[in-house]
Design a protein around this motif. Structure first.
Motif, PDB file in Angstrom:
ATOM      1  N   ARG A 148      77.578  48.257 152.576  1.00 50.10           N
ATOM      2  CA  ARG A 148      76.952  49.593 152.641  1.00 50.10           C
ATOM      3  C   ARG A 148      77.118  50.207 154.031  1.00 50.10           C
ATOM      4  NH1 ARG A 148      72.767  47.935 150.580  1.00 50.10           N
ATOM      5  NH2 ARG A 148      71.558  47.498 152.461  1.00 50.10           N
ATOM      6  N   ARG A 149      77.010  49.392 155.059  1.00 52.79           N
ATOM      7  CA  ARG A 149      77.103  49.904 156.428  1.00 52.79           C
ATOM      8  C   ARG A 149      78.536  50.162 156.870  1.00 52.79           C
ATOM      9  NH1 ARG A 149      73.546  45.626 157.027  1.00 52.79           N
ATOM     10  NH2 ARG A 149      75.177  44.352 158.006  1.00 52.79           N
ATOM     11  N   ARG A 150      79.469  49.326 156.466  1.00 53.47           N
ATOM     12  CA  ARG A 150      80.806  49.372 157.053  1.00 53.47           C
ATOM     13  C   ARG A 150      81.867  50.029 156.176  1.00 53.47           C
ATOM     14  NH1 ARG A 150      80.701  49.547 161.885  1.00 53.47           N
ATOM     15  NH2 ARG A 150      82.946  49.096 161.826  1.00 53.47           N
ATOM     16  N   TYR A 151      81.746  49.936 154.852  1.00 52.60           N
ATOM     17  CA  TYR A 151      82.766  50.501 153.962  1.00 52.60           C
ATOM     18  C   TYR A 151      82.429  51.938 153.627  1.00 52.60           C
ATOM     19  CZ  TYR A 151      85.430  46.203 153.117  1.00 52.60           C
ATOM     20  OH  TYR A 151      86.230  45.101 153.273  1.00 52.60           O
ATOM     21  N   THR A 152      82.569  52.824 154.622  1.00 51.89           N
ATOM     22  CA  THR A 152      82.292  54.243 154.442  1.00 51.89           C
ATOM     23  C   THR A 152      83.579  55.027 154.673  1.00 51.89           C
ATOM     24  OG1 THR A 152      81.656  54.514 156.762  1.00 51.89           O
ATOM     25  CG2 THR A 152      79.910  53.929 155.202  1.00 51.89           C
ATOM     26  N   PRO A 153      83.759  56.165 153.986  1.00 45.79           N
ATOM     27  CA  PRO A 153      85.051  56.866 154.058  1.00 45.79           C
ATOM     28  C   PRO A 153      85.461  57.281 155.462  1.00 45.79           C
ATOM     29  CG  PRO A 153      83.437  58.133 152.797  1.00 45.79           C
ATOM     30  CD  PRO A 153      82.846  56.791 153.021  1.00 45.79           C
ATOM     31  N   ASP A 154      84.474  57.598 156.320  1.00 49.14           N
ATOM     32  CA  ASP A 154      84.817  58.016 157.678  1.00 49.14           C
ATOM     33  C   ASP A 154      85.347  56.868 158.521  1.00 49.14           C
ATOM     34  OD1 ASP A 154      81.948  57.443 157.112  1.00 49.14           O
ATOM     35  OD2 ASP A 154      81.844  57.313 159.297  1.00 49.14           O
ATOM     36  N   ARG A 155      85.238  55.642 158.052  1.00 51.64           N
ATOM     37  CA  ARG A 155      85.794  54.495 158.762  1.00 51.64           C
ATOM     38  C   ARG A 155      87.099  54.023 158.120  1.00 51.64           C
ATOM     39  NH1 ARG A 155      80.104  53.305 158.880  1.00 51.64           N
ATOM     40  NH2 ARG A 155      79.347  53.238 161.043  1.00 51.64           N
ATOM     41  N   ILE A 211      93.536  62.410 145.049  1.00 49.46           N
ATOM     42  CA  ILE A 211      92.713  61.723 146.047  1.00 49.46           C
ATOM     43  C   ILE A 211      91.368  62.417 146.202  1.00 49.46           C
ATOM     44  CG2 ILE A 211      92.545  61.191 148.515  1.00 49.46           C
ATOM     45  CD1 ILE A 211      95.598  60.790 148.489  1.00 49.46           C
ATOM     46  N   GLU A 212      91.370  63.731 146.256  1.00 45.85           N
ATOM     47  CA  GLU A 212      90.107  64.468 146.382  1.00 45.85           C
ATOM     48  C   GLU A 212      89.192  64.173 145.207  1.00 45.85           C
ATOM     49  OE1 GLU A 212      91.419  68.487 146.797  1.00 45.85           O
ATOM     50  OE2 GLU A 212      91.542  68.374 148.989  1.00 45.85           O
ATOM     51  N   ALA A 213      89.774  64.102 144.006  1.00 43.15           N
ATOM     52  CA  ALA A 213      88.962  63.832 142.815  1.00 43.15           C
ATOM     53  C   ALA A 213      88.406  62.413 142.817  1.00 43.15           C
ATOM     54  CB  ALA A 213      89.787  64.081 141.556  1.00 43.15           C
ATOM     55  N   LEU A 214      89.230  61.445 143.271  1.00 41.64           N
ATOM     56  CA  LEU A 214      88.821  60.045 143.204  1.00 41.64           C
ATOM     57  C   LEU A 214      87.956  59.613 144.376  1.00 41.64           C
ATOM     58  CD1 LEU A 214      92.222  58.510 142.056  1.00 41.64           C
ATOM     59  CD2 LEU A 214      90.105  58.535 140.718  1.00 41.64           C
ATOM     60  N   LEU A 265      89.536  64.227 154.337  1.00 38.48           N
ATOM     61  CA  LEU A 265      88.618  64.841 153.384  1.00 38.48           C
ATOM     62  C   LEU A 265      87.323  65.216 154.106  1.00 38.48           C
ATOM     63  CD1 LEU A 265      88.957  62.551 150.219  1.00 38.48           C
ATOM     64  CD2 LEU A 265      90.277  64.582 150.847  1.00 38.48           C
ATOM     65  N   PRO A 266      86.508  66.087 153.522  1.00 40.42           N
ATOM     66  CA  PRO A 266      85.237  66.458 154.153  1.00 40.42           C
ATOM     67  C   PRO A 266      84.334  65.269 154.456  1.00 40.42           C
ATOM     68  CG  PRO A 266      85.774  68.001 152.408  1.00 40.42           C
ATOM     69  CD  PRO A 266      86.783  66.902 152.313  1.00 40.42           C
ATOM     70  N   ASN A 267      84.458  64.184 153.679  1.00 45.16           N
ATOM     71  CA  ASN A 267      83.607  63.020 153.927  1.00 45.16           C
ATOM     72  C   ASN A 267      84.161  62.111 155.023  1.00 45.16           C
ATOM     73  OD1 ASN A 267      85.754  61.777 152.658  1.00 45.16           O
ATOM     74  ND2 ASN A 267      84.590  61.068 150.870  1.00 45.16           N
ATOM     75  N   GLY A 268      85.257  62.531 155.670  1.00 49.96           N
ATOM     76  CA  GLY A 268      85.794  61.761 156.784  1.00 49.96           C
ATOM     77  C   GLY A 268      86.949  60.853 156.462  1.00 49.96           C
TER      78      GLY A 268
END
Length: 836
Positions: free
Chosen positions: A183-190, A208-211, A13-16
């Motif tokens: 906040r630091r570690r649970y990001t979509p790009d990871r 998936i894109e919607a959620l 996705l665009p957010n990684g």
């Protein structure tokens, strides 16, 4: 047989957020796994605290539009089975269930992982739960031995710390620490979201894109993760523990995944210590009797040192000789012929990898792991190709690098021991199962499934615990362990060598009502495997030396179980519930009964029970029906017809209380009620009660663990007998809270007896049970086991397929009635407390 190239797609996705989609319509189930690239390696200034594992617990407390109870009930209502785990370098959240629940599962994962509530009022309560979990780990010899090895082998690398954390550092975690870490570690790009099973990829991509599309990419640098320098000399770590045998690990650091030596080390581990025909097992356990158990293993990660190791258990007086013998075997390997052993090792590894493709969960794990380690969905395929290209010279060269300077030895000794001196495409059509009876009365249950070139044969023999007496207690366990140890025609080493050269496994186990023998292997080898199975069943050798070795190993397991609080609680509960007979006997026996078991006892027990009319052979997987019938008819036909063995009637007691004491940190409580028979109509209703009492949305978990924080471990268990079985409740709690915990557990049991399962929860529980049935019928091994036991009890071979329809017809009233009848008597109650 090449490992198949995956048809899964890799996208983001665009957010990684990475997406792996693997549609497979073979079975109406899905596995949705979200891998977060963070674990105990990444805790930075909180290294060693276990905050990654703590956060894994806390995200289950609700998220998005869901409260904590709503998360659990929503997943359960959709038939999902969910859980999570944390390792050094990942935290994985998975939900397995029916394909119809996928949209629900995705919504739940998005909410709890990226928008968790993390309620502050639950912070300290969950800390208490994890403290109990830490204490349980400190009571577990396997956990203690593993910690000792890692903390000795690594000095700067964070893997020297336990994933769950050290108690003092864990206690110091603050609420702000926890929310900040999320906040630091649970990001979509990871993160990687991997889905395998029956779904439409385009539709699921939109969902998936919607959620998930609205969550924001992370920022900031990755934490600095220390690495060990070059090891300049041998390292030794030793501790003592309440165990009957010494646990020894000899370990060497090896290069990261991707290095050309890594496949060589995996093959070397298989040659040395994978299976009964492996060098170390054969020479040091079977021939020299230095080890009670021994194996070798190789573990590698991307970007960091891995471990090559030999792990063993030995009597303390043989420990030092065993260590020297292991080192001598490693020194000898580079100069010995190993081509045949390498061929066997490659076959074993290929068979193991193919088995992962038999379930949606296995496929999802394989794909996500490939992404995590290599960013290549076909990494498993390429790795197996690298294994096949690895030569004997490569293996010799790699093993030659395992020098004394790089050695780590860790030893967990008994307290009184002296210190040492120095995968194919799936078919959508499955032929119908069928049963035939051989002339000698043996029943063949044939369940073909050509999707994967794997086959499992499961033999069920009327015997088991209920066929023993106090004097022969442990006999079935000893028979099960000795049965594969050679036949009249083949020695144990020859038998193991023939099986393992084909990547096949053969083992036996005993249960309450039957003795089970299972053979698994690759389909092209059926003409070899089935005759070998028949030979093991009909012509076991029962060599005296094999018997004595297995008795020593069984005795060590017995002594260890006597130190385990939960095992002790249920051993005592069963003993008093069944008045010390039948199901009340300890499966491992007693020291007295084991001492008197011999070849004559094994041979007599085998002769009485291994008869045609006492035996069912279920065959599941990819095989030719006509060929299998002929092979089994010829081989199993050598068994005599005999007469059906009938178990004695069980007698039960109730309203009995007992306390026992062990030198442990936690208290364990067990309540045992007389359960139902394997054919009782109420067994389906009681399965609902068991699920209700064991689920995270059930009354025991929500009230005792979540609301009151009284227990880390609480649930229900049962087994069905020929006439009477057992239904039990258990919990592990803080010793200072045992009275309150017991009162609360008894109160919840009384509510269940009076009310059954509340109507608002009934459909959720039913969905979970139905999902369990579907998930349990993916792999040939599971199907064969279900069919063999069903047919042994006189049920049709298709009974496992019919069970879902029976559960669909159950009403809340049916379950309430069964609960009331089950729990009307006072139970046998056992409390295992810390010794003062």
């Amino acid at each position: 047989m090449d490992y198949p190239a995956t048809a899964a797609t890799l996208d983001s996705l665009p957010n990684g957020l990475t997406l792996i989609l693997d549609p497979d319509p073979a079975a109406p189930v899905v596995s949705s796994q979200l891998w977060v690239e963070t674990g105990s390696l990444h805790e930075g200034s909180l290294l060693g605290s276990g905050i990654s594992h703590f956060l894994e617990h806390m995200v289950f407390k609700g998220g998005g539009r869901f409260g904590a109870d709503e998360l659990a009930t929503t997943v359960q209502g959709a038939g999902g089975h969910w859980n999570a785990y944390t390792t050094f370098d990942r935290t994985v959240y998975y939900i397995d269930g029916p394909a119809s629940g996928l949209e629900t599962f995705l919504e739940v994962q998005a909410a709890m992982i990226f928008a968790p509530l993390i309620p502050e009022e639950e912070f300290e309560k969950e800390k208490d739960v994890i403290r109990r979990e830490i204490d349980m780990g400190l009571d577990d010899p396997d956990d203690v031995a593993s910690r000792l090895m890692f903390s000795t082998a690594f000095t700067a690398d964070p893997r020297r710390h336990p994933v769950i954390g050290h108690r003092g550092l864990f206690d110091a975690i603050t609420y702000a620490d926890l929310t900040g870490y999320h906040r630091r570690r649970y990001t979509p790009d990871r993160c990687c979201l991997c889905i395998s099973g029956d779904f439409d990829a385009a539709e699921v991509r939109e969902k998936i894109e919607a959620l998930f599309g609205g969550f924001v990419r992370g920022s900031g640098a990755e934490p600095v993760v220390p690495e060990d320098g070059v090891q300049l000399g041998p390292r030794r770590g030793r501790a003592t523990f309440a165990v009957p045998a010494s646990r020894v690990t000899l370990a060497w650091k090896i290069p990261p995944l991707g290095h050309p030596d890594v496949p060589a080390y995996e093959l070397a581990a298989a040659v040395l210590g994978r299976g009964r025909s492996a060098r170390l097992y054969r020479r040091l356990r079977e021939e020299r009797e230095l080890a009670l158990e021994i194996s070798a293993w190789s573990w590698s990660q991307a970007g960091r040192d891995g471990i090559f190791a030999v792990s063993a258990e030995a009597e303390p007086e043989k420990r030092d000789e065993l260590i020297a013998a292991i080192l001598a075997e490693l020194e000898e390997l580079p100069s010995s012929a190993i081509d045949d052993e390498l061929a066997k090792a490659r076959r074993q590894i290929a068979a193991s990898q193919f088995k992962t493709l038999t379930s949606a969960s296995g496929r999802a794990s394989d794909l996500a792991s490939n992404w995590h380690e290599a960013r290549d969905l076909d990494f498993t395929r390429r790795y197996l190709a690298a294994l096949n290209a690895t030569t004997a010279a490569d293996v010799r060269r790699a093993v030659g690098k395992l020098t004394e300077d790089q050695l780590t030895i860790s030893i967990l000794d008994p307290e009184e021991a002296p210190a040492p001196a120095a995968l194919k495409p799936a078919s959508r059509h499955r032929p119908e199962p069928e049963c035939i009876t051989l002339p000698n009365g043996a029943t063949l249950a044939l369940l073909p499934d050509p999707r994967v070139p794997i086959l499992t044969a499961q033999v069920a023999v009327r015997a088991g615990l209920v066929s023993e007496t106090e004097a022969t207690s442990g006999l079935n366990t000893l028979l099960a362990s000795t049965l594969p140890q050679g036949t009249i025609r083949h020695s144990a080493a020859e038998l193991a060598g023939r099986l393992e050269s084909l990547g096949a496994t053969l083992g036996a186990a005993t249960g309450n009502n039957a003795l089970l023998v299972q053979l698994s292997g690759l389909s092209p080898d059926v003409p070899v495997l089935l005759p070998l199975l028949a030979e093991v069943l009909a012509e076991p050798a029962f060599h005296g030396d094999s018997i004595e070795r297995e008795k020593a190993s069984q005795l060590a397991s017995l002594r260890e179980s006597l130190e385990d609080p939960l095992s002790t609680a249920f051993r005592l509960a069963r003993h008093h519930l069944f008045k010390g007979q039948g199901y009340g006997l300890p499966a491992l026996g007693t020291e007295e009964s084991l001492a008197n078991l011999n070849r004559l006892a094994l041979s007599a027990h085998h002769s009485r029970h291994f008869q045609g009319r006492n035996l069912v052979i279920a065959l599941a997987g990819d095989f030719d029906i006509s060929e299998a019938k002929d092979l089994l008819a010829e081989g199993i036909g050598r068994l005599p017809e005999g007469s059906p063995w009938l178990p004695p009637a069980a007698t039960t007691a109730s309203d009995f209380e007992i306390e026992a004491y062990l030198p442990k940190k936690q208290a364990v409580l067990a309540l045992a009620y007389p359960g139902c028979s394997a054919l009782a109509p109420e067994r389906f209703a009681l399965r609902m009660i068991q699920e209700w009492c064991s689920d995270m949305a059930g009354p025991l978990f929500t009230r005792i663990r979540e609301d009151l924080g009284l227990a880390y471990q609480v649930g229900a268990t049962q087994f069905h007998g020929h006439d009477t079985g057992l239904f039990g409740f258990y919990m592990a709690t803080d010793p200072s809270q045992v009275e309150l915990a017991q009162a609360e557990l008894s109160s919840e049991i009384a509510k269940i007896a009076n009310n059954g399962i509340p109507e608002e929860a009934f459909e959720r529980v039913r969905a979970t049970v139905l999902s369990s049935l579907a998930l349990g019928m993916q792999a040939p091994a599971s199907i064969a086991r279900l069919a063999a036991i069903d047919v042994l009890f006189g049920l049709p071979v298709t009974h496992h397929r019919e069970a879902a329809g029976i559960f669909q017809k159950l009403s809340p009233g049916d379950v309430k009635s069964a609960a009331g009848a089950l729990l009307e008597k006072a139970p046998v109650t056992v409390r295992v407390l810390p010794r003062e």
